[in-house]
Design an enzyme around this catalytic site. Structure first.
Site: not given
Ligand code: DGJ
Length: 734
Positions: A365, A547, A477
């Protein structure tokens, strides 16, 4: 099927169980909405437009033309000439004037469905769907408007879109262009919408529709956590299994407005389209603007039927990825495991342990590039940080592959950090109002993707990373919403095009990406689930739902998401405990069972979790392999809603041949001195007998019951011991 009755001047659009009718009236060829509802054979329906009642039509009573405009059920209303309800299209001529009304010019009925230039849209073959192109015009403006309708032969869905062309000699500005409208009688409807916030996406809201305008919208530059591009008008008595629903969902990932306006005559105008806030598109002579697609569903069989129609359409006619009908690799993502604090060795230690447990892909990530050790820098510097990824990216990927695992990577391509080499080199590449300090959010700005050189540069950076190693998955993202709408690249009279040009550029980038890397598994994400919409599903077969991966929070989020979108599209993981968003402690087993209703994966440091949790992973992996085909392909039914009953949640999937079914039951808080719950199952074959087994409880004996019994009389689900407990129940034809 679509037909045109020339004598009655009525178009009839049929899906298996619904009919939609459009009529042309008067010498001026006004286009009116006649009917949308249960399937009709007859086309003698134009009386429903009430042109036989005062004020009649202008050719009969020109004295009251204004009244006619204000009550006629326009198929695609413009404004400024007497219709005081909100119109679908707004223009401003070179002379500065607004005001238009559309009349019929011609039509074409064709097999299949044309694509929409630059936009994601549902698709189907000539056997699967039929399209009506209805050409209208306002000759005073010099504008033609093509209304596009597609009926699907196997699903009760009609899609709509609109294309506006400047047929005059000079330019004019489009100040608004919605994609769909239904002008109908209000029958005391409720309005159902989806709302939320970060970590709380798509909670269902139902409320009474009153007089005036009621809308949900986003002008955040994306479909958003807050409101969702979905609107349903439903009968007061509509339930899961019964009752009328008119629903619209927008195949678009930017600003939107979904609205219902109840008028003085108890009519309701239901509309959906791009939000007009800061929208102004200049059309030179000969130029066209293509508005995105709206999916409409009508049913008189309640929410289960509405959901089934959306699911079927999206599974068969929207998602393009080769992964659409395939089991996705079980992934482990290092975000909640390490945040920014990782290196090659740490990632490999997670991968080694994960591979032993049956996990199939490691996803690296945020934090692998530039100087990105926190969320305050380096977006745009898409170069591997070899201090962290020591040995280089290819080495890491190869090592992961040697473990028998795939490798995936995170990007946030649309963003730029003020503290980045990219920004230092190109400060004018951020969206900004020249001369005004930019508004930061998560200490970042949004790239001005209306500039092709920005799109090309970022695409190349992303693609060259992907070309450098065997990367089989990308998490795309987007962690902030748009503000300071201004572009250094657009002239003054095109600044109002920025929002939409931005969305078109995101689509262009994802289109290029999925064409250059056709085997890539792309997962969209936006600060969790802020851009979970049909537009993004066209490019990626799955989207990170939220999230918030707490199993209990997820019940409401996944219920709202599954109202429209197939379970196969919902990014869902087993995450760490206490949960990083709400601090709740839930059993590992429950986290697994809830994540099983989505794509399934892990979001934790598998080297650090308690041994007893780790020991459960192989069993969960086996469950995923056993049940994922059913979850992904099966028909989904909502049995009970924790958000409504505040006690327990329950959903079910049933295979197409109705031989198998999986029921998920989650008890939120236990109740003292309480008997088992009787659950009425759905979708089974009444004539079949099913072996019912409680998958995660060996103490409950398998039993055989008939489908009829299970659906009409119900299944007894023993009360689990403790809070946050889940039961998984598998039914197999005996
Ligand atoms: C937001 C995403 O939803 C998370 O899973 C993660 O990837 C963070 N951003 C990383 O900045």
């Amino acid at each position: 099927m679509i037909t045109y009755n020339e004598n009655e001047r009525v178009f009839k659009l049929d899906t298996p169980n619904t009919t939609y009718m459009i009529g042309i009236v008067d010498e001026e060829n006004f286009v009116g909405h006649i009917y949308y509802g249960r399937k009709l054979e007859d086309t003698d329906a134009s009386y429903l437009m009430r042109t036989g009642e005062p004020p009649f039509v202008p050719s009969r009573n020109n004295r009251e033309r204004c009244s006619f405009y204000d009550c006629f059920p326009f198929e695609y209303p413009a404004s400024g000439l007497g219709d005081y309800r909100e119109g679908c299209i707004g223009i401003r001529t070179a002379g500065g004037h607004a005001g238009a009304v559309l009349s019929y010019v011609s039509h074409e009925i064709m097999a299949g469905k044309p694509g929409l230039e630059g936009l994601p849209a549902t698709f189907g073959t000539e056997e699967e769907c039929t399209t009506l192109k209805l050409l209208c015009e306002d000759r005073y403006v010099g504008m033609q408007v093509e209304l596009l309708y597609t009926v699907f032969h196997d699903t009760d869905v009609i899609t709509r879109s609109v294309r506006v062309t400047n047929t005059g000699t000079g330019h004019f500005y489009l100040t608004k262009v919605y994609s769909a409208c239904i002008d109908m009688d209000n029958r005391d409807y409720d309005m159902v919408t989806l709302h939320g916030s970060w970590a709380r996406e798509r909670h269902i809201q139902r409320k009474t529709l009153g007089y005036g305008i009621q809308s949900v919208s986003s002008f955040r530059g994306e479909s958003s956590h807050q409101d969702h591009p979905f609107l349903a008008l439903v009968d007061k008595n509509t339930t899961q299994e019964n009752g009328e629903i008119y629903a619209m969902n927008f195949v678009y990932s930017g600003n939107f407005r979904a609205q219902a306006e109840v008028t003085q005559f108890d009519y309701v105008r239901m509309t959906m389209g791009i939000h007009p806030e800061n929208f102004c598109w200049k059309l030179e002579s000969g130029e066209s603007f293509q508005a995105p697609e709206v999916v409409m569903v009508y049913t008189d069989k309640g929410f289960d039927a509405m959901t089934a129609a959306f699911h079927r359409l999206y599974k068969k006619h929207l998602i393009r990825s080769e992964y659409r009908d395939r089991k996705r690799p079980i992934l482990i993502n290092n975000w909640e495991a390490t945040y920014f604090d990782f290196n090659t060795e740490k990632l490999l230690s997670i991968a080694r342990e994960a591979s032993k447990l049956g996990i199939e892909m490691l996803v690296m990530d945020d934090g692998w590039f530039g100087r990105r050790n926190a969320d305050d820098c380096a977006l745009g510097d898409w170069k591997v940080n070899e201090e962290k990824i020591n040995g280089g990216l290819k080495y890491l990927v190869d090592e992961v592959n040697k473990l028998g695992m795939k490798f995936g990577i995170w990007f946030e391509p649309e963003m730029i950090s003020p503290d980045s080499d990219l920004y230092r080199e190109h400060p004018d590449w951020a969206i900004a109002i020249p001369g005004r300090p930019g508004t930061e959010s998560r200490q970042q700005f949004v790239l001005d993707l209306s500039r092709q050189e920005v799109v090309d540069c970022i695409y190349e950076k992303v693609a060259s990373v992907l070309r450098s190693a065997n990367i089989e998955y990308v998490k795309w993202d987007m962690n902030r919403q748009l503000t300071d709408i201004g572009s250094y690249g657009l002239p003054a009279d095109r600044q109002g095009e920025l929002y939409h040009r931005y969305v078109l550029a995101v689509y262009q980038m994802q289109d290029r990406l999925t064409k250059e890397f056709p085997h890539l598994l792309l997962e969209n994400c936006s600060g969790g689930g802020a851009r979970f919409d049909p537009g993004m599903l066209y490019f990626s077969p799955q989207i990170w739902c939220s999230d918030d991966a707490d199993a209990i929070e997820r019940l409401e989020i996944q219920e709202g998401t599954a109202l429209l979108y197939p379970l196969s599209t919902m990014g869902a993981h087993v995450s760490d405990c206490p949960n990083h968003t709400v601090g709740r402690v839930t059993p590992f087993e429950t986290r697994g069972i809830v994540a099983l209703a989505g794509t399934f994966g892990y979001e934790l440091d598998v080297t650090k979790i308690p041994q007893e949790d780790r020991d459960m992973i192989p069993g969960q992996v086996a469950m995923y392999h056993k049940y994922n085909d059913l979850v992904r392909e099966g028909d989904y039914y909502r049995i009970a809603s924790y958000s409504q009953n505040h006690k327990f949640d329950c959903w079910q999937v049933v295979s197409g041949d109705r031989k198998q079914s999986l029921v998920t039951f989650v008890q939120v808080l236990n109740r003292a001195n309480f008997k088992s719950r009787r659950i009425l199952l759905k979708g089974l074959d009444a004539g079949k007998r099913y072996n019912v087994s409680f998958v995660n409880d060996d103490n409950i004996e398998d039993k055989v019951y008939s489908g009829e019994m299970l659906m009409k009389a119900g299944l007894l689900v023993p009360n689990p011991w403790g809070d946050f407990r889940a039961r998984l129940i598998f039914l197999d034809e005996a």
